[in-house]
Design a protein around this motif. Structure first.
Motif, short mmCIF file in Angstrom:
data_model
loop_
_atom_site.label_atom_id
_atom_site.label_comp_id
_atom_site.label_asym_id
_atom_site.label_seq_id
_atom_site.Cartn_x
_atom_site.Cartn_y
_atom_site.Cartn_z
N ILE A 32 0.86 -1.18 0.00
CA ILE A 32 0.00 0.00 0.00
C ILE A 32 0.90 1.23 0.00
CG2 ILE A 32 -1.73 1.32 1.28
CD1 ILE A 32 -2.73 -1.29 2.47
N GLY A 33 0.60 2.19 -0.85
CA GLY A 33 1.43 3.39 -0.89
C GLY A 33 0.94 4.39 -1.92
N LYS A 34 1.75 5.41 -2.13
CA LYS A 34 1.42 6.46 -3.10
C LYS A 34 1.93 6.06 -4.48
CE LYS A 34 0.17 8.95 0.49
NZ LYS A 34 -1.27 9.13 0.82
N ILE A 35 1.21 6.50 -5.50
CA ILE A 35 1.66 6.23 -6.86
C ILE A 35 2.73 7.24 -7.25
CG2 ILE A 35 -0.47 5.12 -7.61
CD1 ILE A 35 -1.33 7.71 -8.87
N GLU A 36 3.73 6.77 -7.97
CA GLU A 36 4.80 7.64 -8.46
C GLU A 36 4.43 8.23 -9.82
OE1 GLU A 36 8.30 5.29 -8.64
OE2 GLU A 36 8.38 4.91 -6.48
N THR A 37 3.74 7.45 -10.63
CA THR A 37 3.37 7.87 -11.98
C THR A 37 1.86 7.91 -12.10
OG1 THR A 37 5.37 6.83 -12.86
CG2 THR A 37 3.64 7.40 -14.44
N LYS A 38 1.28 9.10 -12.18
CA LYS A 38 -0.17 9.23 -12.29
C LYS A 38 -0.64 8.97 -13.71
CE LYS A 38 -2.11 13.31 -12.08
NZ LYS A 38 -2.65 14.60 -11.57
N ARG A 39 0.12 9.46 -14.69
CA ARG A 39 -0.25 9.29 -16.10
C ARG A 39 0.24 7.93 -16.59
NH1 ARG A 39 -0.78 13.60 -19.54
NH2 ARG A 39 0.94 12.85 -20.83
N GLU A 40 -0.71 7.06 -16.95
CA GLU A 40 -0.35 5.70 -17.37
C GLU A 40 -0.80 5.49 -18.82
OE1 GLU A 40 -0.35 3.43 -13.10
OE2 GLU A 40 -2.26 3.53 -14.16
N HIS A 41 0.15 5.06 -19.65
CA HIS A 41 -0.09 4.94 -21.08
C HIS A 41 -0.63 3.56 -21.45
CE1 HIS A 41 2.58 8.44 -20.99
NE2 HIS A 41 2.07 8.76 -22.17
N TYR A 42 -1.70 3.56 -22.24
CA TYR A 42 -2.20 2.29 -22.75
C TYR A 42 -1.76 2.05 -24.19
CZ TYR A 42 -5.99 5.36 -24.47
OH TYR A 42 -6.71 6.37 -25.05
N LEU A 43 -1.18 3.05 -24.84
CA LEU A 43 -0.51 2.88 -26.13
C LEU A 43 0.98 3.13 -25.91
CD1 LEU A 43 -2.92 4.64 -28.66
CD2 LEU A 43 -2.55 2.19 -28.35
N PRO A 44 1.82 2.14 -26.11
CA PRO A 44 3.25 2.30 -25.82
C PRO A 44 3.87 3.43 -26.63
CG PRO A 44 2.70 -0.01 -26.21
CD PRO A 44 1.50 0.79 -26.60
N ARG A 45 4.65 4.24 -25.97
CA ARG A 45 5.28 5.37 -26.66
C ARG A 45 6.31 4.91 -27.68
NH1 ARG A 45 6.34 8.48 -21.13
NH2 ARG A 45 6.10 6.31 -20.45
N PHE A 46 6.98 3.79 -27.43
CA PHE A 46 7.98 3.32 -28.39
C PHE A 46 7.32 2.99 -29.74
CE2 PHE A 46 6.58 -0.91 -26.99
CZ PHE A 46 6.61 -1.63 -28.18
N PHE A 47 6.05 2.59 -29.71
CA PHE A 47 5.32 2.29 -30.94
C PHE A 47 4.84 3.58 -31.61
CE2 PHE A 47 1.07 1.23 -32.82
CZ PHE A 47 1.55 0.50 -33.89
N LEU A 48 4.30 4.50 -30.82
CA LEU A 48 3.77 5.74 -31.38
C LEU A 48 4.85 6.60 -32.03
CD1 LEU A 48 1.26 6.79 -28.57
CD2 LEU A 48 0.72 5.74 -30.77
N ARG A 49 6.07 6.50 -31.53
CA ARG A 49 7.15 7.34 -32.07
C ARG A 49 7.43 7.06 -33.55
NH1 ARG A 49 9.64 6.20 -26.83
NH2 ARG A 49 9.39 8.05 -25.51
N HIS A 50 6.99 5.93 -34.04
CA HIS A 50 7.19 5.61 -35.46
C HIS A 50 6.20 6.35 -36.35
CE1 HIS A 50 10.23 2.47 -34.95
NE2 HIS A 50 9.58 2.12 -33.86
N PHE A 51 5.26 7.10 -35.76
CA PHE A 51 4.25 7.80 -36.54
C PHE A 51 4.34 9.32 -36.41
CE2 PHE A 51 2.62 3.62 -35.46
CZ PHE A 51 2.14 3.15 -36.68
N VAL A 52 5.40 9.82 -35.80
CA VAL A 52 5.50 11.27 -35.61
C VAL A 52 5.98 11.94 -36.89
CG1 VAL A 52 5.97 11.03 -33.15
CG2 VAL A 52 7.88 11.11 -34.76
N ASP A 53 5.63 13.24 -37.02
CA ASP A 53 6.11 14.02 -38.16
C ASP A 53 7.44 14.66 -37.82
OD1 ASP A 53 5.54 16.18 -36.48
OD2 ASP A 53 3.63 16.63 -37.46
N ASP A 54 7.92 15.54 -38.68
CA ASP A 54 9.24 16.13 -38.47
C ASP A 54 9.28 17.10 -37.30
OD1 ASP A 54 7.69 18.06 -39.62
OD2 ASP A 54 9.00 18.45 -41.34
#
Length: 228
Positions: free
Chosen positions: A10-32
């Motif tokens: 039991i404790g406090k959360i360190e990361t409040k924002r939790e990603h359900y789409l992995p950022r390593f995958f999304l980075r392949h779709f970014v523009d310049d």
């Protein structure tokens, strides 16, 4: 990868924002400019939006279960699922880079070697369930099944705070055991349901996984049939 810090019961959360789409995958779709375009839906309305990767596919405390008996802001096994997912992401990231490097350089007449084809099939068979199982829809499904988990816990004589504390005591040394902790069966059932839905095959290689009492509890329940 080195061992990560053990997860408290039991404790406090360190990361409040939790990603359900992995950022390593999304980075392949970014523009310049490092931005990604996506379609936002609200009912029947759709709108194309642009945002940075860290602001796409994310919700606050998506995988967390509040501890009703604790202080304000306390959660059971805070960020356990988020950190466990990152273990799989680390491995999938390398496999995705290999896949893109291998395939994008191929000509139409080229063929993958059998070993490479097996590796690709293995990657896809892990990657797709990984994406689906961590989605908000999957979280809602797991939450809706928490009552089934609780019923199984009751059949196993683990449906009370006292029995859960006994199980917790068995998994901890005398130095680690905290007599003040209180376990709310409904909340524990929800967290276990989330874990079995999102992390069906969690790695045992990391210290923070092995050291969590949640790991022992879920391993105990995993082979028990849940009520339909």
């Amino acid at each position: 990868m080195g061992d990560r810090q053990a997860i408290p019961t039991i404790g406090k959360i360190e990361t409040k924002r939790e990603h359900y789409l992995p950022r390593f995958f999304l980075r392949h779709f970014v523009d310049d400019r490092g931005m990604i375009s996506y379609v936002a839906r609200a009912g029947k309305n759709r709108a194309v939006k642009r945002a940075r990767v860290e602001n796409v596919g994310v919700q606050n405390r998506l995988y967390e279960t509040a501890c009703p008996s604790g202080e304000s802001g306390d959660y059971y096994f805070p960020n356990y699922i988020e950190k466990s997912l990152s273990l799989t992401e680390d491995k999938l990231n390398g496999e995705l880079d290999w896949f893109l490097h291998a395939v994008l350089g191929m000509r139409p007449s080229d063929r993958l070697e059998d070993d490479d084809l097996d590796r690709l099939v293995s990657f896809v068979s892990i990657f797709i369930p990984h994406i689906v199982s961590r989605s908000p829809e999957s979280v809602r499904y797991a939450t809706s099944r928490a009552e089934d988990v609780l019923e199984t816990m009751r059949k196993l004589n683990l449906g009370s705070s006292e029995k859960l504390k006994e199980l917790y005591r068995e998994t901890q040394s005398e130095e680690e055991f905290d007599e003040t902790l209180t376990f709310v069966p409904e909340a524990i059932a929800e967290q276990i349901s989330l874990w079995m839905q999102i992390l069906p095959r969690i790695s045992k290689d990391e210290k923070f996984v092995r050291s969590s009492s949640l790991y022992n509890a879920v391993e105990y329940l995993r082979d028990c049939p849940l009520s339909k």
